[in-house]
Design a protein around this motif. Structure first.
Motif, PDB file in Angstrom:
ATOM      1  N   ILE A  62       0.830  -1.199   0.000  1.00 11.43           N
ATOM      2  CA  ILE A  62       0.000   0.000   0.000  1.00 11.43           C
ATOM      3  C   ILE A  62       0.869   1.255   0.000  1.00 11.43           C
ATOM      4  CG2 ILE A  62      -1.631   1.349   1.386  1.00 11.43           C
ATOM      5  CD1 ILE A  62      -2.745  -1.469   2.328  1.00 11.43           C
ATOM      6  N   LEU A  63       1.898   1.271   0.827  1.00  9.41           N
ATOM      7  CA  LEU A  63       2.756   2.449   0.924  1.00  9.41           C
ATOM      8  C   LEU A  63       3.623   2.621  -0.320  1.00  9.41           C
ATOM      9  CD1 LEU A  63       3.516   2.036   4.678  1.00  9.41           C
ATOM     10  CD2 LEU A  63       2.112   3.828   3.642  1.00  9.41           C
ATOM     11  N   GLU A  64       4.094   1.529  -0.896  1.00 15.08           N
ATOM     12  CA  GLU A  64       4.846   1.605  -2.157  1.00 15.08           C
ATOM     13  C   GLU A  64       3.949   2.123  -3.282  1.00 15.08           C
ATOM     14  OE1 GLU A  64       8.030   1.159  -2.923  1.00 15.08           O
ATOM     15  OE2 GLU A  64       8.716   0.473  -0.962  1.00 15.08           O
ATOM     16  N   GLU A  65       2.705   1.646  -3.311  1.00 12.82           N
ATOM     17  CA  GLU A  65       1.769   2.112  -4.333  1.00 12.82           C
ATOM     18  C   GLU A  65       1.500   3.606  -4.164  1.00 12.82           C
ATOM     19  OE1 GLU A  65      -1.924  -0.129  -5.741  1.00 12.82           O
ATOM     20  OE2 GLU A  65      -2.763   1.416  -4.416  1.00 12.82           O
ATOM     21  N   ALA A  66       1.311   4.051  -2.922  1.00 16.38           N
ATOM     22  CA  ALA A  66       1.088   5.481  -2.676  1.00 16.38           C
ATOM     23  C   ALA A  66       2.283   6.292  -3.153  1.00 16.38           C
ATOM     24  CB  ALA A  66       0.825   5.725  -1.189  1.00 16.38           C
ATOM     25  N   ARG A  67       3.463   5.830  -2.864  1.00 11.67           N
ATOM     26  CA  ARG A  67       4.674   6.539  -3.296  1.00 11.67           C
ATOM     27  C   ARG A  67       4.758   6.584  -4.822  1.00 11.67           C
ATOM     28  NH1 ARG A  67       9.548   4.384  -0.323  1.00 11.67           N
ATOM     29  NH2 ARG A  67       9.038   5.997   1.191  1.00 11.67           N
ATOM     30  N   ALA A  68       4.479   5.465  -5.477  1.00 11.01           N
ATOM     31  CA  ALA A  68       4.584   5.387  -6.932  1.00 11.01           C
ATOM     32  C   ALA A  68       3.557   6.272  -7.638  1.00 11.01           C
ATOM     33  CB  ALA A  68       4.438   3.931  -7.397  1.00 11.01           C
ATOM     34  N   THR A  69       2.399   6.445  -7.019  1.00 10.52           N
ATOM     35  CA  THR A  69       1.335   7.235  -7.645  1.00 10.52           C
ATOM     36  C   THR A  69       1.282   8.669  -7.139  1.00 10.52           C
ATOM     37  OG1 THR A  69      -0.302   6.463  -6.030  1.00 10.52           O
ATOM     38  CG2 THR A  69      -0.098   5.192  -8.091  1.00 10.52           C
ATOM     39  N   GLY A  70       2.147   9.002  -6.187  1.00 11.96           N
ATOM     40  CA  GLY A  70       2.179  10.357  -5.658  1.00 11.96           C
ATOM     41  C   GLY A  70       1.001  10.700  -4.764  1.00 11.96           C
TER      42      GLY A  70
END
Length: 101
Positions: A62-70
């Motif tokens: 979830i946190l990696e996805e948030a980082r990748a999508t800004g």
């Protein structure tokens, strides 16, 4: 746990991320939306899947996805809050929620 067997998806209709091992639901993280921000509410891993790192894998995903999508997340879930204390490198995607009224 063999990580290649674990899949994590965002079930937007149910407002939760789901972890599956094969065909089995191995855990989920419920959230609600506030604009583009996800408010992480609750993590659950059934006892049969406990101790395999599934909750941690979902938090990381979830946190990696948030980082990748800004996008940003607000953490209300005690499990993910504790996980973040051990993994402070994700602080850049975490934002506090609004102050209580």
């Amino acid at each position: 746990m063999d990580d290649t067997d674990l899949t994590i998806t965002d079930d937007r209709a149910a407002l939760r991320y789901e972890a599956h091992l094969g065909d089995d639901l191995a855990g989920f993280v419920e959230y609600r939306l506030a604009g583009t921000r996800r408010i992480l509410l609750h993590t659950e891993v059934p006892p049969a899947f406990g101790g395999r790192g599934i909750g941690a894998a979902m938090a990381r995903h979830i946190l990696e996805e948030a980082r990748a999508t800004g996008t940003r997340v607000t953490v209300k879930c005690p499990f993910i809050r504790t996980w973040l204390e051990r993994h402070p490198g994700y602080a850049d995607v975490v934002t506090p929620g609004p102050a209580p009224r």
